[in-house]
Design an enzyme around this catalytic site. Sequence first.
Site, PDB file in Angstrom:
ATOM      1  N   VAL A 262       0.507  -4.535   2.478  1.00  0.00           N
ATOM      2  CA  VAL A 262      -0.897  -5.346   2.944  1.00  0.00           C
ATOM      3  C   VAL A 262      -1.578  -6.927   3.229  1.00  0.00           C
ATOM      4  CG1 VAL A 262      -3.858  -5.106   1.796  1.00  0.00           C
ATOM      5  CG2 VAL A 262      -1.727  -3.019   2.275  1.00  0.00           C
TER       6      VAL A 262
ATOM      7  N   GLY B  12       1.056  -0.813  -0.013  1.00  0.00           N
ATOM      8  CA  GLY B  12      -0.112  -0.168  -0.095  1.00  0.00           C
ATOM      9  C   GLY B  12       1.054   1.753   0.112  1.00  0.00           C
ATOM     10  N   GLY B  13       0.363   2.619  -0.058  1.00  0.00           N
ATOM     11  CA  GLY B  13       0.736   3.840  -0.382  1.00  0.00           C
ATOM     12  C   GLY B  13       1.869   3.891   1.333  1.00  0.00           C
TER      13      GLY B  13
ATOM     14  N   LYS C 254      -4.057  -3.907   6.833  1.00  0.00           N
ATOM     15  CA  LYS C 254      -1.998  -2.626   6.093  1.00  0.00           C
ATOM     16  C   LYS C 254      -1.435  -2.628   7.166  1.00  0.00           C
ATOM     17  CE  LYS C 254      -4.153   0.914   4.271  1.00  0.00           C
ATOM     18  NZ  LYS C 254      -5.039   2.206   3.811  1.00  0.00           N
TER      19      LYS C 254
ATOM     20  N   ASP D 290      -7.676  12.640  -1.137  1.00  0.00           N
ATOM     21  CA  ASP D 290      -6.388  11.536  -2.032  1.00  0.00           C
ATOM     22  C   ASP D 290      -7.393  11.185  -2.914  1.00  0.00           C
ATOM     23  OD1 ASP D 290      -4.733  10.699  -3.738  1.00  0.00           O
ATOM     24  OD2 ASP D 290      -3.665   9.893  -2.360  1.00  0.00           O
TER      25      ASP D 290
END
Length: 630
Positions: free
Chosen positions: A25, A20-21, A40, A137
């Site tokens: 995950v 993930g960012g 996450k 976002d």
Amino acid sequence: MSEALKKIGKYEIQGELGTGGMGVVYKGWDPAISREVAIKGVNKKALQDGERETVLSRFRREAQAVGRLVHPRIVQIYDFIEDENAAYIIMELVHGKTLAHHLESKDNFGLREISQIITQTLDGIGYAHAQGVVHRDMKSANIMINNDGRVKINDFGIARVDSTTLTRVGDLVGTPSFMSPEQFRGEQIGATTDLYSIGVIAYELLTGRRPFVGSLAAIMHQVVNAIPPKPSTLNPALAPEMDEVLGKVLAKNPADRYQTAAEFSEAFRKAIDASLGVVAPQPAVAAPNGSMLLDAARMLNKNQQPDGVLAGSAESEPDDIDEDSPIFIDTGVKKARLLIVDDEERILTALKSLFRHRYHVFTTTDGNKALDFITRYQMHVIISDQRMPIMLGSELLRRSREISPRSVRILLTGYSDLAAIVGSINDGEVYRFISKPWDNQSLQTIVAEASTIALELADTRTTAIALPEKMKAGVLVIDEDEEVFRVVRELIGGLCPVLYANGADAALDTMGKHEIAVVIADVESSHEKVASMLKLLKQEHPQILSIIATKAKDAELVIDLINQAQVFRILHKPLNVSTMKEQIHSALQRYLTYQQAPELVHAHKVEIPEKVRTSGFAASILRGLALLRG
């Protein structure tokens, strides 16, 4: 995080889904309630000292922001775990792909599909805004599309929650291609910032490219100073109305944009209709009377209409009913209005011919037109097909219930699609599920019953009822396994009594001793007596609500429980705990509403096949039901 990681708290790790960012995950499993989850994680040791607190603060903020949001268009967060080494968010596992993945794969979406993606996204983000949460976002990578086509908004990692001071004006947050001018300038941002980003997503879906492209510096300059090409110059299928809509939502000044998600959604839907050549319905009329509705119906029916436009039949006086007709409608009350939605014109023609002499009948192939129509005119009965290209019947009935809760809803379809059937009761609270091809006499009888109920309840008014701190009436769980009982007791044990029975006989004994508001029961094939009890319970005590919690995949059984037991909700095991709690609360509120307005239980009249009351179980069940408390 170690590759050998096998467990996080109580959650078992089954594999890695990706990155993930802010970290890994995982695919996980909650053994306590047998549920798949996504986990996450952020490894604190992998973060540099200067960024650690910022990243962790944003990670905690995602848990805070989404933890308060319960909506079908938003990925649900279940839990948050943090120790000295890492932090984890435990969330709903979505089976599907991101919109970004679909776009990278060059998947083509039709205009109607694009309309559904954008309006569903706006439905979810509008709910978040109403709860004081701005995503900040929004991008195609944060929109998940389930395997069944439903949209889920994900990754609120840089969201702003009203009342927080964590994010300062001047922070540059977002993904460049989707960022608004105020984000690049580091100015105050709000709900219109999310709408701008969704406008970028819509622009790309409709034209095949984003409004502004290039290096970060080039994109930043264009977003702040340049006007993107009109969408219709890149896609000739788009009407000028779409240029206006996207031009407005991509305005440089937030004050010049749509101010709410609902406003943007409505304008976008109309622009799609214009692009498809669908004629707009007649303008809204405030508080229409019978004469105005009759005029509208005549106008709609005056000329041959394009696909999707409502056609109506509304004679000034009903024709006489044949003496041998099985239908009885109280002639002392006004003529009921039927709205029928199906993508096949031949079906609409047949149904209109069947009902036009007894009711005002309106038909359309377009779910969006139907929803627009019922916002302007009260419809007593809404009959919808399920598999329609513009909008699924279960979605239409869900949204129509929100607009017109006193309408009686019927699903008429040729497919025994279990997910659709469950959705029709959970979201649309349908009165009946009817299979095609239908029997005319049976269908006429059902519509007559539905119309009479709707006319009786049309003017019923109730006030919103909040759950008290403590209720006398309780919840009864019927299941051979006590697992669901333990979960329910944990969820609502402080609100009301939670009781357990391992079968129908024990349930009847418990209901004879305690006032029961809600029954939660499993009805697998071995539980035939429980299913019979639920059907008879709704006949004898319609104020008691039932929720089915089962692994059973029998569509015919579910249809029987809708038509003959008017079950309140159907939940599949393994259970989603958040959904379970939400639905129990809804059922308890409905029970209190019935106490306030007892006439509302008339909407739950059930089919009464002779075999239900003459089965081997019936006599003992009816004796037990006669002794119920409450």
